[in-house]
Design a protein around this motif. Structure first.
Motif, PDB file in Angstrom:
ATOM      1  N   UNK A   1       0.828  -1.212   0.000  1.00 31.41           N
ATOM      2  CA  UNK A   1       0.000   0.000   0.000  1.00 31.41           C
ATOM      3  C   UNK A   1       0.862   1.263   0.000  1.00 31.41           C
ATOM      4  N   UNK A   2       2.046   1.194   0.615  1.00 35.92           N
ATOM      5  CA  UNK A   2       2.923   2.369   0.590  1.00 35.92           C
ATOM      6  C   UNK A   2       3.505   2.583  -0.809  1.00 35.92           C
ATOM      7  N   UNK A   3       3.819   1.485  -1.505  1.00 31.95           N
ATOM      8  CA  UNK A   3       4.279   1.606  -2.890  1.00 31.95           C
ATOM      9  C   UNK A   3       3.157   2.120  -3.787  1.00 31.95           C
ATOM     10  N   UNK A   4       1.951   1.624  -3.541  1.00 37.21           N
ATOM     11  CA  UNK A   4       0.803   2.053  -4.342  1.00 37.21           C
ATOM     12  C   UNK A   4       0.557   3.548  -4.179  1.00 37.21           C
ATOM     13  N   UNK A   5       0.807   4.076  -2.987  1.00 39.14           N
ATOM     14  CA  UNK A   5       0.599   5.508  -2.753  1.00 39.14           C
ATOM     15  C   UNK A   5       1.492   6.344  -3.657  1.00 39.14           C
ATOM     16  N   UNK A   6       2.633   5.805  -4.033  1.00 40.82           N
ATOM     17  CA  UNK A   6       3.563   6.529  -4.898  1.00 40.82           C
ATOM     18  C   UNK A   6       3.253   6.334  -6.377  1.00 40.82           C
ATOM     19  N   UNK A   7       2.592   5.214  -6.708  1.00 42.07           N
ATOM     20  CA  UNK A   7       2.452   4.859  -8.120  1.00 42.07           C
ATOM     21  C   UNK A   7       1.018   4.792  -8.650  1.00 42.07           C
ATOM     22  N   UNK A   8       0.033   4.774  -7.770  1.00 36.62           N
ATOM     23  CA  UNK A   8      -1.337   4.497  -8.205  1.00 36.62           C
ATOM     24  C   UNK A   8      -1.825   5.513  -9.235  1.00 36.62           C
ATOM     25  N   UNK A   9      -2.544   5.013 -10.234  1.00 37.93           N
ATOM     26  CA  UNK A   9      -3.064   5.868 -11.300  1.00 37.93           C
ATOM     27  C   UNK A   9      -4.476   6.361 -10.955  1.00 37.93           C
ATOM     28  N   UNK A  10      -4.905   7.394 -11.661  1.00 36.63           N
ATOM     29  CA  UNK A  10      -6.264   7.904 -11.456  1.00 36.63           C
ATOM     30  C   UNK A  10      -7.292   6.833 -11.813  1.00 36.63           C
ATOM     31  N   UNK A  11      -6.968   6.038 -12.825  1.00 36.08           N
ATOM     32  CA  UNK A  11      -7.884   4.970 -13.240  1.00 36.08           C
ATOM     33  C   UNK A  11      -8.061   3.938 -12.125  1.00 36.08           C
ATOM     34  N   UNK A  12      -6.967   3.594 -11.473  1.00 36.63           N
ATOM     35  CA  UNK A  12      -7.047   2.621 -10.380  1.00 36.63           C
ATOM     36  C   UNK A  12      -7.798   3.201  -9.190  1.00 36.63           C
ATOM     37  N   UNK A  13      -7.625   4.480  -8.948  1.00 36.84           N
ATOM     38  CA  UNK A  13      -8.372   5.133  -7.869  1.00 36.84           C
ATOM     39  C   UNK A  13      -9.871   5.080  -8.151  1.00 36.84           C
TER      40      UNK A  13
END
Length: 234
Positions: free
Chosen positions: A116-128
């Motif tokens: 989840x910490x890695x995702x916070x740096x990389x997550x896309x608007x689409x994934x959100x």
């Protein structure tokens, strides 16, 4: 396969043993090189005779192995070791831990906190957007929102954009569902669960690794405490 099965060396499983010991013996075929990824396993009847176990015990073991992707079944053809098992030893370790509730929960906790910490740096608007959709499904479902819940965690894991972790999270979530899913439904507070997912989503939307870590820890610790409570009340 009839010719090959007679040459395989496996230890017989003694009376009243758990399916985990059957799993140990089947995994041993891979570890010793007697069979390789992609190879066909002996038939159900042959395995029952080789291991001296009943059909229900064997099927429970095979179901656990299939859940984490160690084996797969082909209709009318039999059961095979997965082709890519050799490149993913985590699946083997997870299979060997089948039934170890505490270890599975701790593994999920340790993996998802990092993801989840890695995702916070990389997550896309689409994934959100997809995360928001799963939360909406959870809110609309009266009881069985397990699939939406699992998809929420899968989206986060894949948003970490790491090929190694992607190979870990799917079998881990599947094993969690298979082994603990029905237990985790007990004592579930839907309102709290949904709110915790919203907190995680909001932290991700802010791209804040520390806040996402804290929110995910609160959520998974709640799952862990609820699970232990359910088990101890059995």
């Amino acid at each position: 396969m009839e010719e090959q099965s007679g040459l395989l060396k496996m230890k017989s499983v003694k009376r009243k043993t758990l399916s985990e010991q059957v799993i140990d013996q089947i995994i041993e075929l891979l570890m010793t090189g007697q069979l390789k990824p992609g190879d066909k396993l002996p038939s159900e009847m042959e395995l029952m005779e080789m291991l001296y176990v009943s059909r229900p015990v064997l099927r429970e073991a095979m179901s656990s192995l299939e859940t984490v992707g160690v084996v797969h079944r082909k209709t009318k053809e039999g059961t095979f070791f997965s082709d890519r098992i050799g490149s993913n030893p985590f699946r083997i370790m997870l299979a060997l831990s089948a039934g170890d509730i505490e270890s599975i929960m701790e593994t999920r906790l340790s993996q998802e906190l990092g993801l989840v910490t890695l995702a916070a740096e990389k997550i896309s608007d689409e994934s959100l957007e997809k995360l928001a959709e799963t939360i909406k499904v959870m809110e609309e479902k009266e009881e069985n929102y397990n699939n939406a819940d699992k998809e929420f965690h899968r989206i986060i894991a894949h948003s970490a954009s790491n090929s190694i972790t992607e190979g870990i999270i799917d079998p881990l979530l599947n094993m969690f569902d298979e082994t603990l899913g029905s237990v985790s439904l007990n004592h579930r507070n839907k309102e709290l669960t949904v709110q915790q997912h919203k907190d995680i989503y909001n932290a991700l939307a802010k791209r804040d690794p520390i806040e996402t870590y804290i929110c995910m820890y609160r959520h998974l610790d709640n799952v862990r405490q609820r699970m232990f409570k359910s088990i101890h009340n059995k």
